[in-house]
Design an enzyme around this catalytic site. Structure first.
Site, PDB file in Angstrom:
ATOM      1  N   SER A   1     -22.321  37.086  -8.489  1.00 15.91           N
ATOM      2  CA  SER A   1     -21.320  36.408  -7.655  1.00 15.91           C
ATOM      3  C   SER A   1     -20.783  35.208  -8.420  1.00 15.91           C
ATOM      4  O   SER A   1     -21.245  34.901  -9.512  1.00 15.91           O
ATOM      5  CB  SER A   1     -21.954  35.950  -6.347  1.00 15.91           C
ATOM      6  OG  SER A   1     -22.824  34.864  -6.610  1.00 15.91           O
ATOM      7  N   LYS A   2     -19.832  34.525  -7.805  1.00 15.18           N
ATOM      8  CA  LYS A   2     -19.209  33.355  -8.448  1.00 15.18           C
ATOM      9  C   LYS A   2     -20.258  32.330  -8.859  1.00 15.18           C
ATOM     10  O   LYS A   2     -20.122  31.644  -9.860  1.00 15.18           O
ATOM     11  CB  LYS A   2     -18.223  32.702  -7.483  1.00 15.18           C
ATOM     12  CG  LYS A   2     -17.000  33.564  -7.246  1.00 15.18           C
ATOM     13  CD  LYS A   2     -15.730  32.718  -7.331  1.00 15.18           C
ATOM     14  CE  LYS A   2     -14.500  33.587  -7.321  1.00 15.18           C
ATOM     15  NZ  LYS A   2     -14.238  34.159  -5.982  1.00 15.18           N
ATOM     16  N   ARG A   3     -21.287  32.242  -8.039  1.00 14.95           N
ATOM     17  CA  ARG A   3     -22.406  31.325  -8.283  1.00 14.95           C
ATOM     18  C   ARG A   3     -22.978  31.505  -9.696  1.00 14.95           C
ATOM     19  O   ARG A   3     -23.504  30.585 -10.296  1.00 14.95           O
ATOM     20  CB  ARG A   3     -23.446  31.662  -7.212  1.00 14.95           C
ATOM     21  CG  ARG A   3     -24.715  30.923  -7.169  1.00 14.95           C
ATOM     22  CD  ARG A   3     -25.386  31.237  -5.821  1.00 14.95           C
ATOM     23  NE  ARG A   3     -25.505  32.685  -5.576  1.00 14.95           N
ATOM     24  CZ  ARG A   3     -26.486  33.439  -6.060  1.00 14.95           C
ATOM     25  NH1 ARG A   3     -27.413  32.900  -6.803  1.00 14.95           N
ATOM     26  NH2 ARG A   3     -26.539  34.723  -5.779  1.00 14.95           N
ATOM     27  N   HIS A   4     -22.906  32.724 -10.221  1.00 12.32           N
ATOM     28  CA  HIS A   4     -23.473  32.995 -11.542  1.00 12.32           C
ATOM     29  C   HIS A   4     -22.505  32.677 -12.670  1.00 12.32           C
ATOM     30  O   HIS A   4     -22.711  33.065 -13.801  1.00 12.32           O
ATOM     31  CB  HIS A   4     -23.865  34.473 -11.655  1.00 12.32           C
ATOM     32  CG  HIS A   4     -25.006  34.847 -10.782  1.00 12.32           C
ATOM     33  ND1 HIS A   4     -24.839  35.586  -9.645  1.00 12.32           N
ATOM     34  CD2 HIS A   4     -26.312  34.561 -10.876  1.00 12.32           C
ATOM     35  CE1 HIS A   4     -26.022  35.755  -9.066  1.00 12.32           C
ATOM     36  NE2 HIS A   4     -26.920  35.144  -9.795  1.00 12.32           N
ATOM     37  N   GLY A   5     -21.448  31.997 -12.335  1.00 13.29           N
ATOM     38  CA  GLY A   5     -20.481  31.672 -13.384  1.00 13.29           C
ATOM     39  C   GLY A   5     -19.290  32.585 -13.289  1.00 13.29           C
ATOM     40  O   GLY A   5     -19.108  33.304 -12.325  1.00 13.29           O
TER      41      GLY A   5
END
Ligand code: GLU
Length: 470
Positions: A244-248
């Site tokens: 997800s976006k959280r992972h970059g």
């Protein structure tokens, strides 16, 4: 007419956002198989969902594909432009009694679902119009067209990655083919397009596995050939959770802007879900020669950014100097505001590239290491360089200057002058060189100093050195 027996593959993104690395991997696997077999690789933009499709997303997908080096064969197909053909197929199914008009109103359908929910039953269309002819009450009323799907037995997706996946037909309801506004559904459009484009292999994300069962039902009713299916396991973040976006950054463009090379991305994405023994470095030509479906992993792949960096460092070192200068130039032109490399800057960069590329794992790092060669003037000092330029170092710099000025400004001449000076002053060459390096590059680490001074030329070097000499 000669029949083309070669595989025909496609990448069929929905233009509702950027080209994500998951999509890029799907495209890559299709492309590799087509190139491996001498088949064709087609691109279809699935813009049937008019509300969510945007021209910006189409452009981002096309750019992303081009940047990744995933060239497709023939014209890009736009799904929405084919809506008449999709409708015609639905009409054909209707005429053959393989589809039917369903007049259930939205209120009725809601009521039906609520009743199913209450009874703890799966929510499915109950087939109320399946065998029911419309009466006078339905004249002029809106309807959808539904597939009369087989209700007994099972639908089996023979998947080259996951093996046989079975779906009991009584679990699949009669899906909508045409909406009440006459627009075809995505499910119908995919099947018709795949057939018309002669697609032999459908390789896509595992999130489409359930759709495969549905699509097979349409294929079966049309009597069309069944393509080979392969559903690719998801890509997870480094923590094993869904990416997800959280992972970059997820978009291919973001990886480009972080300074990864297309060759790196192809190699990296290949290894995310496909393996050849323990090989990590698999250049594209080798990947084309080796690629097969058998070695696609069944379980989700995990992002590993360190591996990505190391791989990129490898490909940066492998890239010819001139090509790398061109990559760097393109990278700088994409910056806001864009930076344009002058011809002398390109010459300097090419000459320094063998040393510069040893020090960089991304184009961002390469740029940081190279900036002193393509911009002119006094340097800003990074913290390490500032630390080196103590008052004593600046005084030493001032003493070194006339010695250098008397040299022929060749790398060898400069080095000899500095050596002689250091020896005479009872110093090591490094003592003399470090303040020079800090002043001329703004950094404590650079390619061989005297070669760099020579590349920059007498005038430009002296401007920089004088600024810090005291
Ligand atoms: N358009 C779908 C997507 O972007 C892919 C459909 C397919 O490959 O069949 O997820």
């Amino acid at each position: 007419m000669t029949e083309n027996k070669k595989p025909v593959l496609r990448f069929a993104p929905s233009p509702t956002g950027m080209l994500h690395i998951g999509g890029a991997r799907t495209a890559l696997f299709n492309w590799l198989y087509a190139r491996h077999t001498g088949g064709r690789f087609l691109l279809r933009i699935e813009d049937t969902d008019r509300e969510r499709s945007t021209p910006e997303a189409v452009a981002a997908i096309l750019n992303g594909m081009e940047w990744m080096g995933l060239n497709w064969d023939g014209q890009t197909v736009y799904q929405f432009a084919r809506a008449d053909r999709h409708r015609a197929v639905a009409e054909q199914l209707l005429a053959q009694g393989k589809a039917y008009r369903c007049y259930a109103t939205p209120a009725e359908l809601t009521e039906m679902r609520e009743a199913q929910k209450k009874a703890g039953k799966p929510m499915r269309y109950d087939g109320r119009w399946r065998d029911c002819a419309p009466g006078p009450a339905q004249a002029g009323q809106p309807y959808v067209v539904r597939l009369k799907a087989r209700q007994d037995g099972e639908t089996i997706v023979h998947d080259v990655v996951l093996g046989d996946v079975r779906f009991a037909n009584d679990q699949l309801d009669d899906m909508v083919l045409l909406r009440s506004d006459g627009n075809p559904t995505y499910m119908l459009a995919v099947v018709v397009d795949d057939y018309d484009m002669g697609i032999t292999h459908v390789i896509r994300g595992a999130d489409h596995l359930n759709n495969a069962a549905r699509q097979l039902q349409i294929i079966e009713q049309m009597g069309w050939p069944v393509p080979v299916y392969g559903h690719l396991p998801l890509i997870n973040g480094p923590d094993g959770q869904k990416l997800s976006k959280r992972h970059g950054a997820l978009a291919v463009e973001a990886y480009r802007d972080m300074g990864y090379l297309p060759e790196t991305m192809r190699n990296y994405l290949l290894r995310l879900g496909w393996s050849h023994g323990d090989d990590e470095i698999i250049p594209t030509a080798q990947a084309i020669a080796w690629f097969n479906f058998e070695a696609i992993g069944k379980s989700p792949a995990r992002m590993d950014y360190k591996k990505l960096d190391n791989l990129n460092g490898h490909y940066i070192r492998e890239t010819p100097d001139e090509t790398l200068v061109a990559e760097l130039a393109a990278f700088l032109e994409r910056k806001v505001p864009p930076q344009i490399l002058s011809a002398p800057a390109r010459i300097r960069l090419t000459a320094a590239m063998p040393a510069l590329k040893e020090r960089a794992k991304t184009l961002v790092q390469l740029d940081q290491g190279a900036e002193f060669l393509y911009t002119d003037g006094v340097r800003d000092l990074d913290p390490a360089a500032a630390k080196l330029l103590t008052p004593e170092a600046r005084a030493l710099l001032a003493r070194t200057l006339p010695v250098l000025e008397a040299s022929d400004w060749s790398a060898a001449g400069l080095e000899q002058a500095a050596r002689d000076f250091a020896q005479g002053a009872g110093l090591k060459l490094g003592d003399v060189a470090q303040p020079l390096r800090a002043a001329v590059t703004g950094k404590s680490n650079s390619p061989p100093l005297f070669a760099m001074l020579s590349l920059l030329g007498r005038e430009e070097s002296l401007v920089r050195l004088r600024a810090y000499a005291a």
